[in-house]
Design an enzyme around this catalytic site. Structure first.
Site, PDB file in Angstrom:
ATOM      1  N   CYS A 187      22.388  98.516   7.464  1.00 35.82           N
ATOM      2  CA  CYS A 187      22.843  97.598   8.495  1.00 35.82           C
ATOM      3  C   CYS A 187      23.820  96.606   7.861  1.00 35.82           C
ATOM      4  O   CYS A 187      23.972  96.581   6.638  1.00 35.82           O
ATOM      5  CB  CYS A 187      21.668  96.869   9.150  1.00 35.82           C
ATOM      6  SG  CYS A 187      20.788  95.736   8.052  1.00 35.82           S
TER       7      CYS A 187
ATOM      8  N   HIS B 253      18.909  86.969  10.991  1.00 33.14           N
ATOM      9  CA  HIS B 253      19.034  86.973   9.540  1.00 33.14           C
ATOM     10  C   HIS B 253      20.499  87.047   9.142  1.00 33.14           C
ATOM     11  O   HIS B 253      21.346  87.474   9.917  1.00 33.14           O
ATOM     12  CB  HIS B 253      18.271  88.153   8.925  1.00 33.14           C
ATOM     13  CG  HIS B 253      18.733  89.488   9.395  1.00 33.14           C
ATOM     14  ND1 HIS B 253      18.312  90.025  10.594  1.00 33.14           N
ATOM     15  CD2 HIS B 253      19.580  90.408   8.869  1.00 33.14           C
ATOM     16  CE1 HIS B 253      18.855  91.210  10.775  1.00 33.14           C
ATOM     17  NE2 HIS B 253      19.651  91.470   9.735  1.00 33.14           N
TER      18      HIS B 253
END
Length: 687
Positions: A204, A65
């Protein structure tokens, strides 16, 4: 606004064998439906995110991603692999692959949908339904949440008659009450003990998947352990702060993060476990047990003011040298934009008005709209102002890295003093370290609670600025200024072997870690010389930029002449590396070094050393801090400069081809040796 995923974005028979091939296959579906505008650019962003941290998760899941400027709207593509694809998960390859694409400025609604998906991946019934799905339409509906993960089952009546259960009573009759005696009469239960309470932060680099999966995993583990876990997800859609009362009442804190936790000082003074975000996904029960053990032992984190922002991500075992490097790199990273803006403006001014433009009068008093020299003078003077911030910004943000915001004022003051006494770049480094050390010392002094509110606003800036100013003006400033002058004079007198040796050293540093700390140290050394330019410092700048161009250009050349030695993904990266190398973006070689560091890095260092040595030997100079081949007009002796770059590129490319070729030959022989041994055994066997 289109749906996040449609049947066309589902591949239930994904045939890719590598994670790069899987990402490309799914990204091609996105591009075919207008969700991705530049396939190669998007895949480069995916690869860059993958290089930060593997995206494989336990349970056979891969979630490559990224956020990318090449994505038109938040999109999800799903692939199911029969053979499995290695995404770096500890438990083996992934068969469920989700490619998540978010725009660089992704809207909050769709990003919240992506976060919901990330949480669903922790649900075994959801992943089980995806593994058994047979139609892309239903699969897309499952992922969107438009279809249930499993059909509700009707329980047979006889299933209720399990061993150890009480028989059912007839309708309309009450169950028979057991007889009680005074000794057996029920007693009032004791009030339950308050549960252990944990607050957690998950975040993250992209804030899309791992952030929310870690939150879901921690919450489920808390429920299983009888612990109250409240999670604040600091994701792409922003974050909602935990209630301050909830934080105050918490018995422990868990940080599962790969980027800096925002407003971390809220959780100071509590038992704390600080780990990477994948630990929050893979071993949440261990983290909960660890924070409970710390609470039992009375271990708490340090008070917030004593924690510097650049120390927050450091491991507790990091030594002083590691932290010093981090502080220095913090200052350099904030200084670089001033270098780029100021240096390129000055370079443009020289290109338009010549090298005497630095003697032009102030444009505030003399500016002619129709004259190019006036515009050149304007660019030069704006660039000079920007360059004037280099040393104060360097010092200020070194101090910031050490002591947080209270370090900014004394750091900037110390940097300005360094300029005033001509201590230059070295003075800025020392002033920043001094300012950070002074502030940290003040923060350790016990202060009455009534004074804590004014400490960061009045007391710390006042005392630290006075101390740093005193030291810089009267104690260490003059020796540092003398050292700076000596360095400047040495650079000015560099000739012959000394210059070549320096070129070799700078070339090795630029190519060792490809944009890492050593690369930045060499670059900062060169840029510092531009603040007081002379013949020697301009040679150093030229050598540094030339060497920094070599690694990506060499990888591009190697993939062109011997493409069979590289994977398909590396050959695609090689095309982009031509542009990156020509633009002096050394990081363009990182994908190659990450895949094969033992061959790529030595080859790159050899080529960089050759280029640095040749640039210094040829006496090439450069007045711009960046730009690659696009600032050739500002390079002294440009023809031989480009020759030096070409020579280093050729050496690196030849070495990497040679080393990879030897490895391929060795593998071929290794594969053939068992067959040879078997044939030999048959030939020597007794009849």
């Amino acid at each position: 606004m289109s749906e996040l995923i449609t049947a066309e974005l589902v591949d239930l028979d994904l045939s890719a064998e590598t994670k790069d091939a899987a990402a490309r296959s799914l990204a091609e579906r996105m591009a075919a439906h207008g969700r991705v505008t530049d396939l190669e650019g998007f895949l480069a962003d995916v690869a860059a995110r993958e290089a930060q941290m593997p995206t494989g998760l336990d349970g056979g899941i891969g979630i490559p991603h990224c956020r990318s400027a090449h994505v038109t709207e938040p999109t999800l593509a799903f692939g199911r692999s029969a053979s499995g694809i290695d995404f770096g998960a500890p438990d083996g390859p992934a068969d469920l692959i989700f490619l998540i694409a978010a725009p660089a400025g992704g809207d909050a609604d769709h990003l919240s949908v992506l976060s919901t998906l990330a949480r669903q991946l922790m649900d075994e019934s959801f992943t089980g339904a995806l593994r058994s799905a047979t139609e892309p339409v239903r699969t897309a509906a499952l992922i969107r949440g438009d279809a249930p993960a499993e059909e509700p089952s009707v329980r047979a009546p006889e299933e209720d008659a399990r061993p150890g259960t009480a028989p059912e009573t007839a309708p309309g009759t009450a169950p028979e009450a057991p007889e009680t005696t005074p000794d057996t009469a029920p007693k009032s239960p004791a009030p339950p003990a308050a549960p252990f309470r944990i607050v957690a932060i998950t975040c993250c680099p992209t804030g899309i998947a791992h952030t929310y999966m870690a939150a879901e995993s921690l919450e489920k583990a808390g429920q299983a352990a009888g612990v109250e876990v409240s999670v604040e997800t600091q994701g792409s859609a922003g974050f909602k702060r935990l209630d301050p009362q909830l934080v105050a009442a918490a018995d422990g804190v868990i940080f599962a993060h790969d980027v800096e936790v925002r407003e971390k000082e809220r959780f100071a003074g509590k038992p704390t476990v600080d780990v990477g975000v994948k630990a929050g996904i893979n071993r949440p029960a261990e983290l909960i047990a660890e924070v409970r053990q710390k609470a039992e032992r009375g271990e708490v984190s340090a008070p917030a003011p004593a924690t510097a922002p650049m120390d927050k991500d450091a491991a507790t075992g990091d030594g002083f040298a590691t932290r010093l490097r981090t502080w220095l790199m913090t200052g350099v990273s904030y200084m670089v934009p001033f270098v780029a803006a100021g240096g390129l403006l000055i370079a443009l001014a020289f290109a338009i008005g010549g090298y005497t433009i630095n003697k032009a009068p102030s444009v505030a008093h003399h500016f002619l709209w129709a004259e190019s020299t006036s515009w050149a003078a304007l660019l030069f003077q704006i660039g000079s102002v920007a360059f004037g911030f280099l040393v104060p910004v360097l010092a200020g943000f070194i101090a910031y890295g050490m002591a947080d915001r209270p370090g900014l004022v004394p750091g900037f003051v110390g940097g300005a003093v360094a300029l005033t006494i001509n201590a230059g770049f070295l003075g800025g480094l020392i002033a920043g370290l001094l300012a950070g050390a002074v502030v940290r010392a003040i923060q350790r002094v016990g202060i009455p609670p009534v004074l804590r509110g004014i400490m960061p606003v009045v007391v710390i800036p006042l005392i630290s600025s006075a101390v740093v100013g005193f030291l810089m003006f009267l104690v260490i400033g003059k020796p540092v200024a003398a050292l700076q002058k000596g360095l400047t004079d040495w650079l000015s007198g560099l000739t012959g072997a000394n210059a070549i040796i320096l070129g070799v050293i700078l070339g090795l540093m630029m190519c060792f870690d490809l944009g890492g700390p050593l690369n930045k140290v060499a670059y900062a050394f060169a840029v510092g010389g531009l603040a007081n330019p002379n013949e020697g410092s301009l040679k150093v700048m030229a050598a540094v930029m030339a060497a920094g161009m070599v690694p990506p250009l060499a990888m591009a050349l190697a993939t062109t002449v011997r493409g069979r030695l590289f994977t398909k993904a590396e050959r695609e990266n090689g095309k982009a590396a031509w542009v990156l190398g020509a633009s002096f973006i050394t990081e363009g070689a990182i994908p190659f070094a990450a895949a094969d560091p033992l061959r790529v890095i030595p080859a790159a260092m050899a080529g960089g050393a050759v280029t640095g040595a040749l640039s210094m030997a040829f006496g090439c100079t450069l007045r711009a801090p960046h730009g690659g081949i696009f600032v050739v007009p500002l390079i002294g002796r440009p023809f031989v400069y480009l020759l030096a770059v070409a020579a280093g590129t050729g050496v690196s490319a030849a070495l990497v081809v040679l080393l990879k070729g030897l490895r391929k030959t060795q593998r071929t022989r290794t594969a053939a040796s068992p067959a040879d041994d078997e044939a030999g055994a048959e030939a020597t066997a007794p009849a």
